[in-house]
Each structure stands twice: as C-alpha cells, then as structure tokens.
Scaffold this motif. Structure first.
Motif, PDB file in Angstrom:
ATOM      1  N   LEU A 159      -8.465   4.185   2.602  1.00  0.00           N
ATOM      2  CA  LEU A 159      -7.002   4.273   2.478  1.00  0.00           C
ATOM      3  C   LEU A 159      -6.258   5.261   3.672  1.00  0.00           C
ATOM      4  CD1 LEU A 159      -4.639   2.714   1.529  1.00  0.00           C
ATOM      5  CD2 LEU A 159      -4.467   4.165  -0.345  1.00  0.00           C
ATOM      6  N   THR A 197       0.821  -1.278  -0.063  1.00  0.00           N
ATOM      7  CA  THR A 197       0.132  -0.133  -0.047  1.00  0.00           C
ATOM      8  C   THR A 197       0.822   1.487   0.041  1.00  0.00           C
ATOM      9  OG1 THR A 197       0.026   0.093   2.446  1.00  0.00           O
ATOM     10  CG2 THR A 197      -1.820  -1.247   1.193  1.00  0.00           C
ATOM     11  N   ILE A 240      -4.643  -2.195  -5.331  1.00  0.00           N
ATOM     12  CA  ILE A 240      -3.446  -2.756  -4.633  1.00  0.00           C
ATOM     13  C   ILE A 240      -2.939  -4.117  -5.240  1.00  0.00           C
ATOM     14  CG2 ILE A 240      -1.991  -3.213  -2.460  1.00  0.00           C
ATOM     15  CD1 ILE A 240      -2.994  -0.392  -2.897  1.00  0.00           C
TER      16      ILE A 240
END
Length: 138
Positions: A126, A90, A111
């Motif tokens: 996120l 990430t 991802i």
C-alpha cells in the motif's frame, strides 16, 4: 459477512461497518469506517468526520488510530477500511503514513465494501518504500 471469513477479520469488518454508519458527512455524503486490531487483540474504530471548512475533516483511519493511542496502545497488527461504491476505498496518502507510524511493512490492510473484504494488501504494498520511525534513528 460470510461465516467462512476469519473471525478476526469479521470482528474488524463489524466494527468498521458500525463506525461507517456513524460517519458525519454532510458535504461529500461518502461514509467511511475503519477498524484496527492491536497485538493485544483490542479493536479500535473510527469514522470520517467532515466540517464546513471542507476538506479539513478527519479520516476514519485517523479516528481509529487516535482511539488506539488514547487507550495507550502503539502498534497496529491489522486494519480494515470500508467504503461504499464499486471502487476500492483505500486509505489516502496521509492515512497511509499515519498507519505506517504504528505498523510494520507486513501489516495486513483489508479494503472492504458493503459485502465484505475486496482486497488485502500488506502495508508495504500500500505504501512502498515508506519513510518510518526507524529512518530517524541515528
């Protein structure tokens, strides 16, 4: 990637995978690629670049965003980040904030690993409770 994958994601995956192969990582040996698509449909990619003043390198996401800005675009419609290994690759905290500068909370961030997308999150997932350009407007 599987042919059943949405074409826009396949194009991002291919661009990020190509960028990942070009990463310059003599210290960590961990290659990362990133690609983003703008609302106009343009795709910009970047790779991580390290230097001897480790860890003062540049992340793949930063490279893709810089290429986008250089081309005169200012919005991210979708982004994909690819790294090797079993874990999710990430974006780091700094890159999450850089993405936030040019993306909306609903923007998908994919991802990926070598075999394809492992997880798709919205930017809000996120980077929850983010601080963005609208926070500075009075």
């Amino acid at each position: 990637m599987s042919k059943s994958v949405e074409p826009s994601i396949a194009a991002l995956f291919d661009a990020a995978k190509t960028a990942q192969r070009r990463a310059y990582t003599p210290y960590s040996h961990f290659n990362v690629g990133a690609a983003l698509r703008t609302p106009s449909g343009a795709i910009f990619a970047g790779c991580n670049v390290e230097n001897a003043a480790y860890p003062q390198g540049a992340c793949a996401e930063t490279g893709a965003i810089s290429a986008m800005a250089l081309a005169g675009e200012t919005r991210i419609a979708e982004m994909l980040v690819i790294g090797d290994g079993e874990g999710l690759c990430t974006p780091c905290g700094g890159c999450r904030q850089r993405i936030r500068e040019f993306a909306s909370p609903q923007t998908p961030v994919h991802i990926a690993g070598p075999d394809g997308v492992r997880l798709t999150l919205s930017l809000a997932e996120l980077l929850p409770y983010s601080f963005g350009p609208e926070n500075l407007k009075t």
